[in-house]
Structure formats: C-alpha cells, structure tokens
Design an enzyme around this catalytic site. Structure first.
Site, PDB file in Angstrom:
ATOM      1  N   LYS A 151      -9.829  -5.145  -5.634  1.00  0.00           N
ATOM      2  CA  LYS A 151     -10.745  -4.098  -6.107  1.00  0.00           C
ATOM      3  C   LYS A 151     -10.002  -2.868  -6.592  1.00  0.00           C
ATOM      4  CE  LYS A 151     -11.602  -3.495  -1.200  1.00  0.00           C
ATOM      5  NZ  LYS A 151     -12.457  -4.019  -0.172  1.00  0.00           N
ATOM      6  N   LYS A 172      -3.263 -11.540  -6.713  1.00  0.00           N
ATOM      7  CA  LYS A 172      -4.599 -11.739  -6.122  1.00  0.00           C
ATOM      8  C   LYS A 172      -5.629 -10.797  -6.756  1.00  0.00           C
ATOM      9  CE  LYS A 172      -5.283  -8.691  -2.332  1.00  0.00           C
ATOM     10  NZ  LYS A 172      -5.555  -8.244  -1.047  1.00  0.00           N
ATOM     11  N   LYS A 183       0.836  -1.211   0.000  1.00  0.00           N
ATOM     12  CA  LYS A 183       0.000   0.000   0.000  1.00  0.00           C
ATOM     13  C   LYS A 183       0.866   1.255   0.000  1.00  0.00           C
ATOM     14  CE  LYS A 183      -4.527  -1.419   1.501  1.00  0.00           C
ATOM     15  NZ  LYS A 183      -5.671  -1.186   2.369  1.00  0.00           N
TER      16      LYS A 183
END
Ligand code: TYM
Length: 337
Positions: free
Chosen positions: A204, A201, A119
C-alpha cells in the site's frame, strides 16, 4: 455418539495494520484465509493500531481507519459474534507483555529483521525504537492469546519465526507458559506481487497503480490490471522466475476462484494477455463487489461498529489477562493482594 472425544477448538490470532488502504495482497494473503478458517478455530482478529504508530499517522485518519478495518473484517465475512474483532490499544496486555518480552529478545535478532531494514530505509527521518522492537510487540500479540495458528502472508514469516524463538526461550526458563504458534500460509497468493514491478510484493505504500485496493471501484480495477506489467513472449505459463508478471496474474485468478494454478493455465492456454487480464479483472471485481457494498453499509452505522469493538475488547482482555498474570507470576513480579 458414544466414546466420542471432543477436542477443544484451537486458537487463531492475526492482525492487520490500519495504516492505509488495504490491498488485494492483504485480502489474498490474509483476510481470505481468515474467513476460511473461522468455523474450525476460535479466532481473534486484531486491528493493530499500536503497530501503525511506528510510522507517523494523522490522528483523525488513524481513528477512521481503525473503524474502517473493523468494517472490512466483517464485510469480508468474519462474523463478529463468532470471532473476536477488536483494537489492539483497547487491551493493555499487549503493551505489558510486549515490554516483558523485550527483555527476552536480543538486539542482534531484531537487527536481522528485513521489515525493519526496509522501513528504516523508507523512513530515514524517523527510525524510532518502536520500529525496531515492532516484532516483539507482534510476538506479544500472538503469545498473549496462546494462539496455535497465525494466518499471514509470506512477508510476516520472519516475524513469526522470531515469535516462536521467543516463546521457546521463555518456556525453556519458566516451563510451558506459551503455546508455540505455527504459521498458516495459503496454497497460492501468500506473496501477491506489485502490478508494476512483479518482482516486489504488492504494497500500500507504493504508487497507486502498483496495487489494487480492496475498495477500488470496478473501472479503476480494470484500468490498473490493463496496465499491469507482463512480458513480451505472449505465452500464458506459470513461471514466477522468468515470467513474474504473468505468474502473478495467474495466482490472483487461482486465489479468487479457488481453482488450482494448473487449471487456470489450462483454461487460458492459447489465449492472449488481453484475455488473461480480462479474466483477472472480472474475478477480482466479482469477489470485491459484495465486500465493498457491505463495507459501505457498515460504515454508515458507526454505533454498531463501536459496539462490536467495545464488546470484543472485553472478551479479548479476559483471555489476555489470564496469560499476562501467569507470565508476571512466573518471572517474579510481586503478588497482588
Ligand atoms: P500488514 O498490516 O502489513 O499486512 C496484513 C496481512 O496482509 C499480508 N500481506 C500480504 N500477503 C500477500 N501478499 C502481499 N502483497 C501482502 N501484503 C500484506 C501480511 O503478510 C499480513 O498477514 N506485522 C503485521 C501485523 C501484525 C500481526 C500481528 C500479524 C501485528 N501483530 C500478529 C499476525 C499476528 C503487518 O504489518 O501486517
């Protein structure tokens, strides 16, 4: 029955961030398992809005998504009378225990967290302290309710390990304050992969054709699956290392139908990738259609959803406060009169 020993139900806690469209990954890795476990356990399912603000959110969108996520929990089959479904920010104990646990967590432990590293790389203009201490808040979520079991996808395993370490460290100093939780991972689908890059993976935050959203209409699902990356050898075989695309599609079918991967492969043996993809679309559409319908119905009744969240926050708060008061006493905070 005579001599029957009635053991109290164990507790489950899990949460999902209201930070965007929920994907088939969230459904298979988490939500589906929540519904399977609701009868055997006391279950607490949280809309983790405090986690969501570690990346910038538009306030109106965040507010709407919190309600939408609560509606999704219920639409997936979680009974809000049986399970506690609530918003994290409505129970102040999360923040309070989070702070305390920050003082029992080492910088080095947090620096090793792969989700933080990912992130931070993605949001290089906003590497805030909350993003760094995110796993401590997650530990507080879980430990506050003395959860025995935490159903999550594989990407959250490292955070759960840290939660266990923090709990054990705290218990080592103060006695048995926290239940040390176990993770619950589904037999298949604890890591649903991207349709466009099946070595990563499903997420979204990737471009739209990489994921199926729980609320995607049938034609969109068919189109996305049709375009999913496979390979050039045209054999239906489960081999995640060498055939990640095909293996991902096979596990999606297994997760949706409850069948074993072996059976799914046998059923499709000798068929082409077109048939495989049709099978994926059909079972995904069949599973999601009733959820979408119920979601729509619930979103049309916001007062009902608000009532559920208010009532359940009070139930959650009562449990959370018991743990928080115990912790505060153990560490030596002044007594309340
Ligand atoms: P979040 O919101 O990113 O995802 C919610 C749940 O969905 C699972 N998941 C997946 N499973 C399989 N395949 C995928 N592609 C996939 N993508 C997501 C996640 O593993 C997760 O179980 N930190 C958590 C939220 C959280 C939490 C908690 C979870 C906060 N506090 C306490 C459990 C207990 C998160 O970001 O999940």
């Amino acid at each position: 029955m005579e001599n029957q020993i009635i053991t109290p139900k164990k507790t489950i806690f899990s949460g999902i961030q209201p930070s965007g469209t929920l994907t088939l990954g969230n459904y298979i890795g988490a939500l589906r398992n929540f519904t399977l476990l609701q009868d055997e356990y006391n279950c607490i399912y949280c809309v983790v809005d405090m986690h969501a603000i570690t990346v910038r959110q538009n306030p109106a969108d965040l507010r709407r998504r919190c309600l939408e996520l609560a509606a999704t929990y219920i639409a997936c089959g979680l009974d809000p009378k049986k399970n506690i479904i609530y918003c994290q920010s409505h129970v102040s104990g999360h923040a309070e225990l989070g702070w305390i646990l920050n003082c029992y967590t080492y910088m080095g432990e947090l620096q090793r967290m792969t989700q933080y590293k990912d992130k931070a790389a993605k949001h290089a203009d906003n590497i805030n302290a909350g993003l760094f201490t995110y796993p401590v808040l997650m530990a507080a979520d879980i430990l506050l309710y003395q959860a025995d079991l935490v159903p999550i996808g594989a990407d959250q395993k490292q955070h759960l390990e840290l939660t266990r370490d923090i709990a054990q460290r705290f218990n080592g100093v103060y006695g048995d304050v926290f239940t040390v939780p176990e993770g619950y991972f589904g037999k298949v689908g604890s890591r649903v992969m991207s349709l466009q890059d099946p070595t990563r993976k499903m997420s979204k935050s990737d471009p739209e054709d990489c994921y199926i959203a729980i609320l995607d209409p049938a034609d969109v699902i068919r189109r996305k699956v049709k375009r999913a990356v496979t390979d050039s050898d045209a054999e239906i075989r489960y081999d995640p290392e060498n055939k990640p695309g095909v293996s991902n599609l096979l596990s999606i079918i297994a997760a949706m139908t409850g069948d074993s991967i072996e059976n799914v492969v046998n059923d499709l043996s000798g068929q082409g990738y077109g048939t495989l993809k049709n099978r994926v679309s059909e079972c995904v559409i069949e599973t999601l259609a009733p959820i979408q319908e119920e979601h729509k119905r619930l979103m049309a009744d916001k007062a009902y959803l608000q009532g559920i969240l208010d009532e359940n926050a009070q139930r959650a708060n009562a449990i959370a406060m018991r743990t928080l008061r115990k912790v505060q006493k153990k560490i030596g905070f002044a007594a309340r009169g």
